[in-house]
Design an enzyme around this catalytic site. Structure first.
Site, PDB file in Angstrom:
ATOM      1  CD1 TRP A 259      -2.665   1.632   0.471  1.00 55.76           C
ATOM      2  CD2 TRP A 259      -2.054   1.863   2.613  1.00 55.76           C
ATOM      3  NE1 TRP A 259      -3.408   2.653   1.012  1.00 55.76           N
ATOM      4  CE2 TRP A 259      -3.047   2.824   2.322  1.00 55.76           C
ATOM      5  CE3 TRP A 259      -1.520   1.821   3.897  1.00 55.76           C
ATOM      6  CZ2 TRP A 259      -3.512   3.732   3.268  1.00 55.76           C
ATOM      7  CZ3 TRP A 259      -1.987   2.715   4.843  1.00 55.76           C
ATOM      8  CH2 TRP A 259      -2.968   3.667   4.519  1.00 55.76           C
TER       9      TRP A 259
ATOM     10  CG  ASP B  86      -2.369  -2.530   7.401  1.00 59.54           C
ATOM     11  OD1 ASP B  86      -3.463  -2.478   7.990  1.00 59.54           O
ATOM     12  OD2 ASP B  86      -2.000  -1.674   6.573  1.00 59.54           O
TER      13      ASP B  86
ATOM     14  CE  LYS C  54     -10.036   0.121   3.287  1.00 59.47           C
ATOM     15  NZ  LYS C  54      -9.603   1.152   2.406  1.00 59.47           N
TER      16      LYS C  54
HETATM   17  C1  LMR Z   1      -6.816   2.166  -0.635  1.00 53.82           C
HETATM   18  O1  LMR Z   1      -5.801   1.475  -0.563  1.00 53.82           O
HETATM   19  O2  LMR Z   1      -7.304   2.548  -1.701  1.00 53.82           O
HETATM   20  C2  LMR Z   1      -7.534   2.532   0.631  1.00 53.82           C
HETATM   21  O3  LMR Z   1      -6.934   1.932   1.712  1.00 53.82           O
HETATM   22  C3  LMR Z   1      -7.719   4.006   0.795  1.00 53.82           C
HETATM   23  C4  LMR Z   1      -6.447   4.717   1.160  1.00 53.82           C
HETATM   24  O4  LMR Z   1      -6.441   5.407   2.191  1.00 53.82           O
HETATM   25  O5  LMR Z   1      -5.460   4.632   0.437  1.00 53.82           O
END
Ligand code: LMR
Length: 396
Positions: free
Chosen positions: A130, A211, A246
């Site tokens: 992420w 996470d 979510k």
């Molecule tokens: C995502 O990965 O799209 C979500 O977790 C929203 C974010 O805050 O990035």
């Protein structure tokens, strides 16, 4: 005064989502941000959330500050959900849990704590991960490195390389791991692979930081905690950042938690105190409302059932969309393997699209995916999936 301030290039996820909102085209499709939309393309209000919130509104009371670590009923509910009510670690009082500002807030509070007590450690995240993981840990002062993870050839996991890299890390390295529904690839470790990884983490004296932002979107609410429970049972000290954005469709309420599993109760008490201090220095205390919605749902058996059934339904809808997109692509682009849409789990699939292809998809077809090639399959519905297949086939 501010001439030396750099222009912000924007966030790869949030800025793209804002661009989508501004796009005047009526046929645009948002598969960028990790948000679940229903089959009519609406952000759902979950029935259990509506019931809990309605009950709360009928008894409006004063609004004092919450404790720095949030509400006790909420933190207990989080612990039961993540570790199981009968967890040994929980019963022996060695888990410090606090309510945080979403999963990002949890990651940041934990990162600040780690920087203070393990100043020489470095952080290792999966390649890819992420986007905000790197930003949060670098923001806390860490050097952030990657370990191998995604196998682009097979659309799967390069577990051997991942394990080798983690085996070679210095003691007290912080290893960021996704408990389920890996973001951005949708590729997870199997139970057997966790069983191989956990002794490596323990014997290497490493600090796993899990996470879990998509609990319930993989194999099920309890099944998705497999890694967390296995680590707790293996006596490895570790961190867990969790989010209800979510799974409760409560994005803007910022409801999350941070749990640190410690070797014993005394250490858990010290860690809890210092996490409290990290909260005080960042934002003093978390807000009340969202956490109390979640606590009420998790602690009321009828509401819990309503919530878990609806979440399972959301998951089934995503699966059905994965299947329809897969079939639509197989039909349109014969000879190419799209099976990754079926094997990857959770809200995301990693399409292998280049940044340039993602740009063409967005500019010419109005279909928004991240420039990394990540697609949020939870934004597909029966009304748009054929158009997405058509557009993908055109750019591939
Ligand atoms: C995502 O990965 O799209 C979500 O977790 C929203 C974010 O805050 O990035």
């Amino acid at each position: 005064m501010f001439q030396h301030v750099d222009a912000y290039p924007g966030d790869p996820i949030l800025t793209l989502n804002e661009d989508f909102q501004k796009d005047p085209r009526t046929n645009k499709i948002n598969l960028s941000i990790g948000i679940y939309f229903d089959d009519l393309g609406r952000l759902p209000v979950m029935a259990a959330v509506r019931e809990a919130e309605s009950a709360m509104l009928s008894s409006i009371g004063p609004k004092p500050y919450q404790p720095m670590t949030g509400a006790i009923n909420y933190c207990e509910a989080v612990q039961h959900l993540l570790f199981g009510a009968d967890s040994e670690a929980l019963r022996s009082g060695r888990i410090a849990t606090l309510q945080t500002l979403g999963g990002s807030g949890a990651l940041k509070v934990g990162a600040d704590f780690l920087k203070r007590y393990f100043p020489d450690s470095q952080v290792w995240v999966s390649d890819p991960t992420w986007d905000n993981h790197r930003a949060i840990f670098e923001g806390a002062g860490f050097v952030v490195n990657t370990y191998p993870y995604y196998d682009a050839e097979r659309g799967g996991l390069n577990f051997a390389a991942m394990l080798d890299a983690i085996k070679a890390l210095p003691r007290h390295s912080v290893v960021l791991l996704h408990a389920c529904c890996h973001n951005p690839t949708g590729v997870d470790l199997s139970a057997a692979q966790w069983a191989e990884l956990i002794p490596v983490l323990r014997e290497g004296g490493l600090l796993p930081y899990l996470d879990i932002a998509y609990q319930g979107f993989g194999d099920g609410i309890v099944e998705d905690t497999h890694a967390i429970r296995a680590l707790a049972d293996a006596d490895v000290p570790f961190f867990v950042a969790n989010s209800f954005s979510k799974s409760f469709s409560l994005y803007g309420e910022r409801v999350g938690g941070l749990s640190v599993v410690c070797p014993d109760k005394d250490q858990a008490g010290r860690v809890f105190g210092q996490l409290m201090f990290a909260v005080r220095r960042n934002y003093s205390s978390p807000p009340t409302h969202g956490g109390q919605i979640v606590a009420r749902v998790l602690r009321t058996p009828a509401l819990y059932k309503l919530w878990s059934d609806e979440l399972a339904g959301m998951c089934e809808r995503i699966q059905a969309m994965r299947r329809r997109l897969h079939d639509g692509l197989v039909q349109r682009v014969p000879g190419r393997d799209f099976s990754y849409f079926l094997t990857q789990r959770g809200m995301f699939s990693y399409t292998g699209l280049s940044a340039e292809q993602a740009d063409v998809l967005r500019e010419q077809h109005g279909v928004y995916v991240l420039r990394s090639g990540r697609m949020c399959v939870a934004g597909l519905n029966n009304g748009n999936v054929d158009r997405v297949a058509e557009a993908l086939a055109a750019v591939l």
